[in-house]
Design a protein around this motif. Structure first.
Motif, PDB file in Angstrom:
ATOM      1  N   ARG A  11      74.604  17.195   7.550  1.00 43.34           N
ATOM      2  CA  ARG A  11      74.663  17.741   8.911  1.00 43.34           C
ATOM      3  C   ARG A  11      75.447  19.049   8.929  1.00 43.34           C
ATOM      4  N   ARG A  12      76.550  19.087   8.192  1.00 42.43           N
ATOM      5  CA  ARG A  12      77.354  20.307   8.116  1.00 42.43           C
ATOM      6  C   ARG A  12      76.550  21.437   7.467  1.00 42.43           C
ATOM      7  N   GLN A  52      77.465  21.875  -3.357  1.00 41.04           N
ATOM      8  CA  GLN A  52      77.295  23.256  -3.808  1.00 41.04           C
ATOM      9  C   GLN A  52      76.742  24.131  -2.688  1.00 41.04           C
ATOM     10  N   GLY A  53      75.869  23.563  -1.858  1.00 36.48           N
ATOM     11  CA  GLY A  53      75.333  24.316  -0.731  1.00 36.48           C
ATOM     12  C   GLY A  53      76.419  24.722   0.246  1.00 36.48           C
ATOM     13  N   LEU A  54      77.310  23.795   0.558  1.00 31.99           N
ATOM     14  CA  LEU A  54      78.414  24.091   1.469  1.00 31.99           C
ATOM     15  C   LEU A  54      79.376  25.104   0.854  1.00 31.99           C
ATOM     16  N   LEU A  55      79.628  24.955  -0.435  1.00 36.36           N
ATOM     17  CA  LEU A  55      80.512  25.905  -1.115  1.00 36.36           C
ATOM     18  C   LEU A  55      79.899  27.302  -1.118  1.00 36.36           C
ATOM     19  N   TYR A  56      78.590  27.376  -1.318  1.00 40.61           N
ATOM     20  CA  TYR A  56      77.929  28.677  -1.391  1.00 40.61           C
ATOM     21  C   TYR A  56      77.922  29.369  -0.028  1.00 40.61           C
ATOM     22  N   ILE A  57      77.634  28.613   1.019  1.00 40.31           N
ATOM     23  CA  ILE A  57      77.504  29.219   2.348  1.00 40.31           C
ATOM     24  C   ILE A  57      78.862  29.419   3.016  1.00 40.31           C
ATOM     25  N   ASN A  58      79.712  28.396   2.929  1.00 43.61           N
ATOM     26  CA  ASN A  58      80.991  28.445   3.652  1.00 43.61           C
ATOM     27  C   ASN A  58      82.181  28.818   2.778  1.00 43.61           C
TER      28      ASN A  58
END
Length: 262
Positions: free
Chosen positions: A167-168, A147-153
């Motif tokens: 890491r990403r 969810q963090g990656l989806l929110y930011i990227n």
């Protein structure tokens, strides 16, 4: 012919049951004491480990600490050091969320109820095996990291391990610090509203990410700034939709805040 003594029979029967009950209670007490002493030995073993926090002093404990240990039922043959006490205190503390995640991943029984020190000991034994370390590093990403990656990227690459995804996420945080800070607030809110103790206290049910964002976006659309959204605001909205109640006590009578929350 002997006369049946009903009262005497009942008295004997009750006395027998009472004695058996006392014996069972005593057995459980002795078993609990033995288990505690066994866990104390685990705590002392951890204190001698070279990987234990070396910043903890080696000086003996004294005074109130000894009384606390006695109250816990811990009998000492010799004085403890502060480092040893640190691990003994962990016997009365719940395992951390990360410890529980590791224990659950390896399907260890009683993971949720395990105390901090026993969890520490169990995890060390697990990770003494190279294949377990590899299995943990290669595990799929958690929903929070995804969810963090989806929110930011706005996207997430399938097939990544938890380690790669973390890491990403850290790299994305460096590239988009403001977006990352908002994500960390969102993550804290999600953890807060789904906390077991919090849910029991507020009589709310666990919510999914989809439902979480539904409430979160509604608050923002009502004019509440993202950095002002609190767990209490989210709980008020959740309780309202799940039970149809307005939990105005969260806002100390501030009706404007309450209306914004629901």
């Amino acid at each position: 012919m002997d006369t049946f003594n009903r009262e005497g029979y009942v008295t004997t029967l009750l006395t027998t049951f009472f004695a058996l009950d006392l014996a069972e209670k005593k057995r459980k007490e002795l078993q609990a004491t033995a288990e505690l002493q066994a866990q104390v030995e685990i705590a002392l073993e951890l204190a001698q480990s070279p990987t234990t926090n070396q910043k903890l002093p080696e000086k003996p404990i004294e005074g109130e600490w000894l009384k606390h240990l006695s109250a816990m039922g811990v009998s000492l043959v010799e004085a403890l050091t502060v480092k040893e006490l640190y691990h003994i205190q962990g016997l009365s503390q719940p395992a951390s969320p990360r410890q529980v995640d590791i224990l659950k991943h390896f399907k260890m029984p009683g993971a949720v109820k395990m105390n901090k020190t026993v969890a520490n000991y169990t995890i060390r034994r697990l990770f003494a095996e190279a294949e377990n370390v590899e299995a943990w590093q290669q595990r799929p990403p958690t929903s929070r990291v995804m969810q963090g990656l989806l929110y930011i990227n706005g996207s997430f690459t399938r097939g990544m391990t938890q380690h790669q995804a973390q890491r990403r996420l850290r790299k994305s945080g460096i590239e988009s610090p403001s977006k990352y800070r908002e994500w960390k607030r969102i993550e804290a809110l999600f953890i807060g509203v789904n906390d077991l103790v919090t849910r029991q206290r507020n009589a709310t049910r666990k919510i999914t990410w989809k439902r979480f964002y539904h409430y979160y976006d509604e608050l923002k659309s009502n004019g509440v700034a993202s950095d002002e959204i609190s767990v209490e605001m989210m709980l008020t909205r959740i309780a309202y939709h799940q039970r149809g109640e307005l939990r105005s006590t969260h806002f100390g009578g501030d009706e404007s805040a309450l209306l914004a929350a629901v």
